[in-house]
Scaffold this motif. Structure first.
Motif, short mmCIF file in Angstrom:
data_model
loop_
_atom_site.label_atom_id
_atom_site.label_comp_id
_atom_site.label_asym_id
_atom_site.label_seq_id
_atom_site.Cartn_x
_atom_site.Cartn_y
_atom_site.Cartn_z
N ARG A 1 0.82 -1.21 0.00
CA ARG A 1 0.00 0.00 0.00
C ARG A 1 0.85 1.25 0.00
O ARG A 1 0.62 2.17 -0.79
N SER A 2 1.87 1.29 0.90
CA SER A 2 2.61 2.54 0.96
C SER A 2 3.57 2.67 -0.21
O SER A 2 4.07 3.74 -0.48
N GLY B 1 3.60 5.01 7.45
CA GLY B 1 4.93 5.25 7.95
C GLY B 1 4.88 5.85 9.34
O GLY B 1 4.13 6.81 9.59
N VAL B 2 5.63 5.27 10.25
CA VAL B 2 5.63 5.76 11.63
C VAL B 2 6.59 6.93 11.73
O VAL B 2 7.76 6.82 11.38
N ARG B 3 6.11 8.08 12.19
CA ARG B 3 6.98 9.26 12.27
C ARG B 3 6.93 9.81 13.69
O ARG B 3 5.87 9.92 14.29
N PHE B 4 8.09 10.12 14.19
CA PHE B 4 8.15 10.51 15.59
C PHE B 4 9.45 11.27 15.76
O PHE B 4 10.53 10.67 15.75
N GLY B 5 9.36 12.60 15.89
CA GLY B 5 10.57 13.40 15.99
C GLY B 5 11.40 13.25 14.73
O GLY B 5 10.90 13.43 13.62
N ASN B 6 12.66 12.84 14.91
CA ASN B 6 13.53 12.62 13.76
C ASN B 6 13.33 11.26 13.12
O ASN B 6 13.91 10.95 12.10
N PRO C 1 6.09 1.59 7.59
CA PRO C 1 4.71 1.39 8.05
C PRO C 1 4.66 0.40 9.22
O PRO C 1 5.51 -0.51 9.28
N PRO C 2 3.68 0.58 10.12
CA PRO C 2 3.62 -0.29 11.31
C PRO C 2 3.50 -1.77 10.97
O PRO C 2 4.06 -2.61 11.67
#
Lengths: 504, 491, 117
Positions: free
Chosen positions: A103-104, A458-463, A468-469
């Motif tokens: 998918r991504s 897509g997992v995004r967190f700070g830098n 994807p999970p």
């Protein structure tokens, strides 16, 4: 459910799933739910067979008789049981991974992808449970044909070319050599059933057996013995889930599994050891191990490097088999499982890197480990397992393979194993090192490629810019698997002991 | 009634032919042809059952006792071939309706069905008769009508192809007459069983040798054995789709049957393969046919021509099996006769579907056709897998027995060659697959539907049968082995 | 002088070869058909020849005659002639159609036209 019906279900269920997948072409969510459900059911069925097989049962089932005296028949024995466990278990994980990846990555023709995938798994099950060489051959060919659309998935010129190499080598060798060997065997013995102790004993003299061995070994193109390994790097144009499950697990392992079956049940290890016609096989396998590792060192493309690593690792199993002693069979069988978990983790990571950062070349991955920590830790675990360091599963299989070389009195091959392990370190570790320790080159242009990205893509967190999970989940499971296999290797040992002729 | 089945097998299509001519009104001629072909299928099925259980059927035409009268003689071998021919006819006729109308125009369809029924009658007659001269007559009936059928193709090159076939076919037929005549001069009889008996007592004379040579060459021309195959590619390429399918599946097969009949029943195996070095001649020619024709097929832009060359190669397989002169080999030849008829018939029908929709069978026009006509293309691919010899298709079964026959004979290199040659089939089939599935259709391609059901269903019946008989081989292998034993047991 | 005594067969062989040669060597499609006819005619002669029994008469039963020629080859050849006529007719019909389509009946010219198209 009796064992026989379970076997029938194991092969039929993915086919049934294929039909449902095709019917739900327009509804991606339902389609993927079907894939995952089918894979879980399949894994449960296969797991359900374990107690019966370990306690000495041989569930069997006859479909129909093609040629008089030659049925399409299935019989579960420990080697096949192990391979089936690995393939069906990892299909569950891969299906989950594929949802995130496909998918991504906005792949086309996803229904065809899932459908062909299910057919491929069904034929892998057929190979696992085949009760005679003809049945195995039939499913071997179906596996080749069903994976062709997966290899040419992107429909680009490169994919078409790769598809040609893939099909040309696999179909070519299997028809020209393997089929010839099978019919020859049938002509000599009048049976093709997998029989403990082999069926060729006393049916032909040394040179004929040597020629047959050659035909079998080069007929099983999926085992990627050099120089017929080219199809495997070519197959890397496929989407990553395909490379992960099929070209690190199902297809290539089907190849070495067939090698094991042929040596154990067609030739018989005593017969093979007795005629002394397999020295060349040891040298070829050793050569493949070293040469493929050296080629891997030169590859900058991550998937290509992993592909050559697979070629090299497959030859571990062939070499173990060629020693024709109990420990070799045991180590080879075990390596099927150990390498599967290690390599699939590595491919999952390669795919995750592609999806999250659009990078395929190793030289571009400087500092990426700090952006994608989960992926790179998984990659580290997978690499260590492939290298064979404790406490990871890969350690055990290498241990038994080395022991078997010693047992066969082939000390030189112990060195080959060691050199190859060193080479493994040389081509895998730099990737991890680059990822964590090298400073990132300034390239911003990939970063905001898609603008806002949803959590599911897509997992995004700070830098952190992770995959994807679904992908993260899958690679976590397989890397934990690598560790668990180290502690539960005795279960595999006990399962395989009767095949290898060890009193467990 | 049942005792006249053997005669009805030939008489029904023979009567249907002029009937088709008389009932010109629209589809009526088609209905007559449909009746003819389906009733023939039933009859041939009943005959096979009778033969399998009750042994050889001998029918005396007009109640004249053989060897003077003409005898129709049905044993396992020709009962099996009869079934093949009539089954193909029964499948092709329903298909023909749409296809023929599209390619001929409504007003001329009756001409097609007339010659089609004549051709059908001729092929059945060749197969069923037990009289050598009668065989020649039926052979000419089928040949003459097939020249007409081929000339009906739309392309003007169909005319020259038909002409070329006519000249070569007539030469072949005349060779056969010469051979039969010489045999008659030597023995004074034309009845096959009688011929076999009388020849067995005679030492090899120059007359018999010459007869043998003329017959083998003449029949080889009819069955398009390399290098006498030159008429075949053009004929199959320019003939109307239905005709290509029908002839590819039946005409050469019947010729192979005639060869079997002469080599094994009339002449003795010892004469054919012992005194005469025919086994090694056939072996060499068959192998060259397999490789040369497959290699040529790879480079054909026209798919019908590609399949035609592939047919030449496949005939090579059959002849190879015969040249082994053992039960497995001959059985493989007979088996491949049946199997190849299914696969190649189905594939030519699929090409007919393409022609119906896009009016072309050139590879260049096939781009993206896999998505535009999925069912037709799938049929083509499955048929192609059969040609390659992938397991679970009939092609695999043929190859299995062929290779087994080669081992039994001790010619292991022939076994290896058979399998190597399959790889060439991989190339020419996959060339089409790549274009059809992996090349995008041109931008301006019109939207088309898949072929109409009346064409698609017959195509899939043949293709489906090629899968079914690849898995369940009771009928085919059983009949082929029995036939091979009968043929070899006589000698 | 046995070889000379079999002069019928010499004629057969000569006709056969002549006909065959015409079929192969001539480009003109009508001439090819003529050659084919000569070729077939030689076979007719052959059949008739070995139907003849020395001293035999026509196979009509009559008083005092014991030896008859074999009538069967004549019957066979009657059939073969019919087949031959049909072949010739069809062949000529094809030539007419070819002439309409190509405007020529010379094989090499047809070949040139096919190459061009």
């Amino acid at each position: 459910m009796t064992g026989g019906t379970a076997v029938a279900f194991a092969i039929g269920l993915p086919l049934f799933g294929t039909i449902l997948i095709l019917l739900n072409d327009r509804y991606p969510n339902i389609r993927e739910a079907i894939t995952v459900t089918t894979s879980i059911c399949l894994a449960l069925i296969v797991f359900g067979l374990v107690p019966e097989v370990t306690s000495g049962g041989r569930p069997s089932f006859v479909l129909t008789e093609i040629v008089p005296g030659l049925p399409i028949a299935f019989e579960v024995e420990p080697l096949g049981m192990l391979f089936a466990l690995v393939a069906s278990g990892l299909w569950v994980v891969t299906s989950i991974y594929a949802i995130g990846y496909m998918r991504s990555h906005h792949e086309v023709q996803q229904t065809r992808f899932y459908a062909c995938f299910a057919i491929a798994i069904s034929s892998a099950m057929g190979i696992c449970f085949a009760g005679n060489m003809l049945t195995l051959f039939i499913f071997y060919e179906i596996l080749t044909i069903s994976t062709y659309p997966l290899v040419t998935h992107s429909e680009t010129k490169d994919a078409v070319k790769a598809g040609r190499t893939y099909l040309g080598i696999l179909i070519g060798t299997s028809i020209a050599f393997l089929l010839l060997a099978i019919i020859w065997t049938w002509f000599l013995t009048g049976t093709l059933d997998f029989t403990p102790g082999g069926i060729l004993k006393g049916k032909a003299d040394g040179p004929v057996l040597g020629l047959l061995l050659f035909l079998y070994m080069y007929g099983i193109g999926k085992a990627a013995l050099m120089p017929i390994h080219q199809w495997l790097p070519a197959a890397m144009v496929a989407p990553t889930p395909v490379s992960a499950l099929l070209h690190a697990v199902a297809v290539v392992k089907a190849g070495v599994f067939t090698v094991l079956k042929v040596i154990v049940y067609i030739f018989g290890i005593d017969t093979l050891a007795g005629i002394g016609q397999d020295d060349w096989l040891m040298y070829i396998a050793a050569f493949t191990m070293i040469a493929a590792s050296c080629v891997a060192l030169t590859k900058d493309n991550l998937k290509a490097r992993l592909a050559y690593s697979t070629v090299s690792q497959l030859s571990y199993i062939i070499l173990g088999t060629a020693f024709a002693n109990s420990l070799g069979i045991l180590g080879g069988g075990m390596h099927i499982a150990m390498h599967a978990f290690g390599k699939i983790t590595l491919f999952f990571c390669a795919g995750a890197i592609l999806v999250a950062s659009h990078k395929t070349e190793i030289s571009e991955m400087d500092g990426l480990g700090r952006v994608m920590p989960v992926t790179f830790i998984a990659f580290l675990i997978g690499s260590l397992s492939v290298i064979g360091l404790p406490p990871l599963g890969g350690a055990w299989s290498k241990w038994y393979l080395m022991l078997s070389a010693a047992d066969a009195g082939q000390i030189i091959f112990m060195f080959v194993f060691m050199v190859s392990s060193l080479l493994n370190i040389a081509y895998l570790m730099p990737i991890v090192a680059r990822g964590f320790f090298a400073s990132a080159k300034a390239d911003k242009h990939h970063d905001d490629h898609h603008g806002e990205v949803s959590f599911w893509n897509g997992v995004r967190f700070g830098n952190i810019r992770e995959a994807p999970p679904f992908c993260l989940f899958a690679m976590t499971i397989t890397s934990v698997g690598c560790i668990l296999l180290f502690f539960y290797a005795d279960k595999i040992y006990r399962m395989l002991a009767p095949v290898a002729g060890i009193q467990g | 009634m049942t005792e006249h089945l053997a005669a009805l097998q030939v008489v029904i299509p023979l009567i249907c032919a002029p009937l088709c001519m008389l009932v010109r009104y629209r589809d009526w001629s088609w209905i007559v042809a449909l009746f003819g072909s389906w009733s023939c299928l039933v009859i041939s099925w009943l005959l096979l059952q009778q033969v399998m259980t009750g042994g050889i059927i001998s029918y005396h035409m007009g109640d004249w006792a053989p060897p003077l009268g003409i005898e129709y003689r049905v044993d396992t071998v020709n009962a099996f071939v009869l079934l093949i021919v009539s089954a193909i006819g029964a499948v092709v006729t329903p298909y023909a309706r749409e296809s023929v109308r599209a390619e001929f125009g409504v007003n001329r369809v009756y001409l097609f069905y007339t010659s089609y029924m004549l051709c059908f009658c001729g092929l059945l007659g060749v197969t069923i008769t037990g009289d050598a001269f009668n065989l020649f007559v039926f052979l000419e009936i089928s040949s003459l009508s097939s020249y007409v059928l081929i000339a009906m193709g739309k392309d003007r090159r169909a005319l020259t192809a038909a002409y070329q076939y006519l000249v070569l076919g007539t030469i072949g037929a005349t060779f056969i007459v010469i051979g039969i005549g010489l045999l008659f001069a030597e023995t004074g009889t034309l009845n096959m069983a009688d011929l076999a008996e009388r020849l067995a007592d005679k030492p090899l004379s120059r007359t018999i040798g010459a007869a043998f040579g003329f017959l083998v060459v003449g029949i080889s021309l009819k069955l398009a054995l390399f290098p006498l195959h030159l008429w075949l590619p053009n004929a199959y390429t320019y003939a109307p789709s239905v005709v290509s399918a029908f002839l590819a599946a039946t005409a050469t097969k019947v010729a192979v049957y005639v060869l079997l009949r002469f080599l094994f029943t009339i002449f003795d195996v010892k004469l054919s393969f012992g005194v005469m070095p025919l086994d090694s001649i056939l072996l060499v020619l068959a192998v060259i046919a397999m490789f040369a024709a497959s290699a040529v097929a790879i480079f054909q832009p026209n798919l019908k021509r590609m399949l035609a060359y592939s047919s030449v190669a496949q005939i090579g397989y059959m002849i190879l099996g015969i040249s082994f002169a053992n039960v497995n080999g001959v059985a493989a030849g007979i088996l491949h006769l049946f199997n190849h008829a299914l696969m190649k018939g189905g594939m030519f029908l699929a090409l007919g579907c393409f022609f119906y929709r896009i009016a072309s069978v050139n590879l260049d026009d096939m781009a993206g056709i896999g998505r535009r006509m999925p069912w037709t293309m799938a049929a083509f691919v499955v048929g192609g897998l059969g040609l390659i010899g992938v397991p679970l298709t009939v092609g695999f079964i043929s190859k299995w027995y062929l290779v087994l026959g080669a081992f039994e004979r001790g010619w292991w290199f022939a076994a290896a060659l058979v399998l190597l040659c399959s790889l060439l089939a991989v190339v020419y089939i996959w060339r089409v697959v790549e274009v059809a599935y992996l090349k995008p259709a041109p931008e301006n391609a019109p939207d088309i539907e898949d072929a109409p059901p009346s064409m698609l269903i017959p195509t899939w019946i043949l293709i489906g049968a090629s899968i079914y008989y690849g898995i369940n081989t009771d009928l085919t292998v059983g009949a082929a082995k029995l036939a091979a034993q009968q043929l070899l047991g006589a000698g | 002088m046995a070889a000379v005594g079999l002069y019928n067969y010499w004629i057969v062989v000569f006709l056969m070869m002549a006909g065959f040669y015409i079929v192969i060597a001539h480009d003109n499609l009508v001439k090819k058909i003529v050659g084919l006819n000569v070729f077939q005619a030689s076979v007719f002669v052959m059949y008739i020849t070995f139907g003849k029994i020395q001293g035999g008469t026509a196979p009509i039963i009559a008083e005092g005659i014991t030896t008859y020629s074999n009538p069967l080859p004549h019957v066979l050849i009657l059939t073969a002639i019919v087949v031959g006529v049909a072949t010739t007719a069809l062949g000529l019909a094809l030539v007419v159609r070819i002439n309409e389509a190509y405007g020529t009946i010379e094989e090499d010219e047809i070949h040139v036209q096919d190459e061009e198209s």
